[in-house]
Scaffold this motif. Structure first.
Motif, short mmCIF file in Angstrom:
data_model
loop_
_atom_site.label_atom_id
_atom_site.label_comp_id
_atom_site.label_asym_id
_atom_site.label_seq_id
_atom_site.Cartn_x
_atom_site.Cartn_y
_atom_site.Cartn_z
N THR A 1 0.83 -0.71 0.28
CA THR A 1 -0.16 -0.22 0.36
C THR A 1 1.12 1.37 -0.05
O THR A 1 1.71 1.56 0.62
N VAL A 2 0.85 2.52 -0.58
CA VAL A 2 0.69 3.85 -0.54
C VAL A 2 0.34 4.93 -0.48
O VAL A 2 -1.41 4.44 -1.19
N TYR A 3 0.25 5.45 0.47
CA TYR A 3 -0.49 6.82 1.29
C TYR A 3 0.50 7.63 0.35
O TYR A 3 1.69 8.17 -0.12
N LEU A 4 -0.49 8.99 0.88
CA LEU A 4 -0.37 10.02 0.35
C LEU A 4 -1.06 10.99 0.90
O LEU A 4 -2.66 11.29 0.90
N GLN A 5 -0.47 11.94 1.58
CA GLN A 5 -1.24 12.25 2.67
C GLN A 5 -1.46 13.87 2.09
O GLN A 5 0.46 14.49 1.55
N MET A 6 -1.79 14.72 1.92
CA MET A 6 -1.75 15.97 1.26
C MET A 6 -2.21 17.15 2.24
O MET A 6 -3.53 16.92 2.63
N ASN A 7 -1.59 17.88 2.94
CA ASN A 7 -1.96 19.52 3.58
C ASN A 7 -2.19 20.54 2.14
O ASN A 7 -1.19 20.72 1.77
N SER A 8 -2.95 21.42 3.30
CA SER A 8 -3.18 23.08 2.91
C SER A 8 -3.33 22.81 1.50
O SER A 8 -2.86 23.79 0.56
N LEU A 9 -4.28 21.98 1.11
CA LEU A 9 -4.76 22.27 -0.24
C LEU A 9 -5.21 23.59 -0.96
O LEU A 9 -5.92 24.10 -0.20
N LYS A 10 -4.82 23.45 -1.85
CA LYS A 10 -5.64 24.61 -2.82
C LYS A 10 -6.44 23.60 -4.19
O LYS A 10 -6.58 23.19 -4.49
N PRO A 11 -7.18 24.74 -4.37
CA PRO A 11 -7.70 24.71 -5.91
C PRO A 11 -7.18 24.16 -6.40
O PRO A 11 -8.46 23.28 -7.83
N GLU A 12 -5.94 24.56 -7.11
CA GLU A 12 -5.25 24.01 -8.33
C GLU A 12 -5.01 22.78 -8.09
O GLU A 12 -4.66 22.16 -8.94
N ASP A 13 -5.00 22.20 -6.71
CA ASP A 13 -4.88 20.67 -6.74
C ASP A 13 -6.29 20.12 -6.80
O ASP A 13 -5.91 18.42 -6.86
#
Length: 120
Positions: free
Chosen positions: A77-89
């Motif tokens: 399994t691989v994970y992606l933690q995404m913080n401080s998300l922006k509309p362009e994400d």
């Protein structure tokens, strides 16, 4: 056959966080690199981050510091933690795996993608 299934996408407000997961299953001998890519509407698919089996990581320059990739080799399994998300994400996020299906023979597999929408 090998399947990669992503989960964790959804709608989040700007500044929020999400964690994506991708679990690989099937005829897996071992998994070398795993990674995340994304494709925004009207744009080409682009690299987000990759991680080697050893844990060595690589990120798109524009995402360093906000996104963190990790993996659990025992769970494939691989994970992606995404913080401080922006509309362009906002994009469909795809999981990729470079999978050894038997000793000495590797193939590339992709998940079907999970949609991340960041509202302003």
């Amino acid at each position: 056959q090998v399947q990669l299934v992503e989960s964790g996408g959804g709608l989040v407000q700007a500044g929020g966080s999400l964690e994506l997961s991708c679990a690989a299953s099937g005829s897996i001998f071992s998994i070398n690199a795993m990674g995340w890519y994304r494709q925004a509407p009207g744009k080409q698919r682009e690299l987000v981050a990759t991680i080697a089996r050893s844990g060595t990581t690589n990120y798109a320059d524009s995402l360093k510091g906000r996104f963190t990739i990790s993996r659990d080799n025992a769970k494939n399994t691989v994970y992606l933690q995404m913080n401080s998300l922006k509309p362009e994400d906002t994009a469909v996020y795809y999981c990729h795996g470079h999978v050894l299906v038997r000793a000495g023979y590797a193939m590339d597999y992709w998940g079907k993608g999970t949609l991340v929408t960041v509202s302003s």
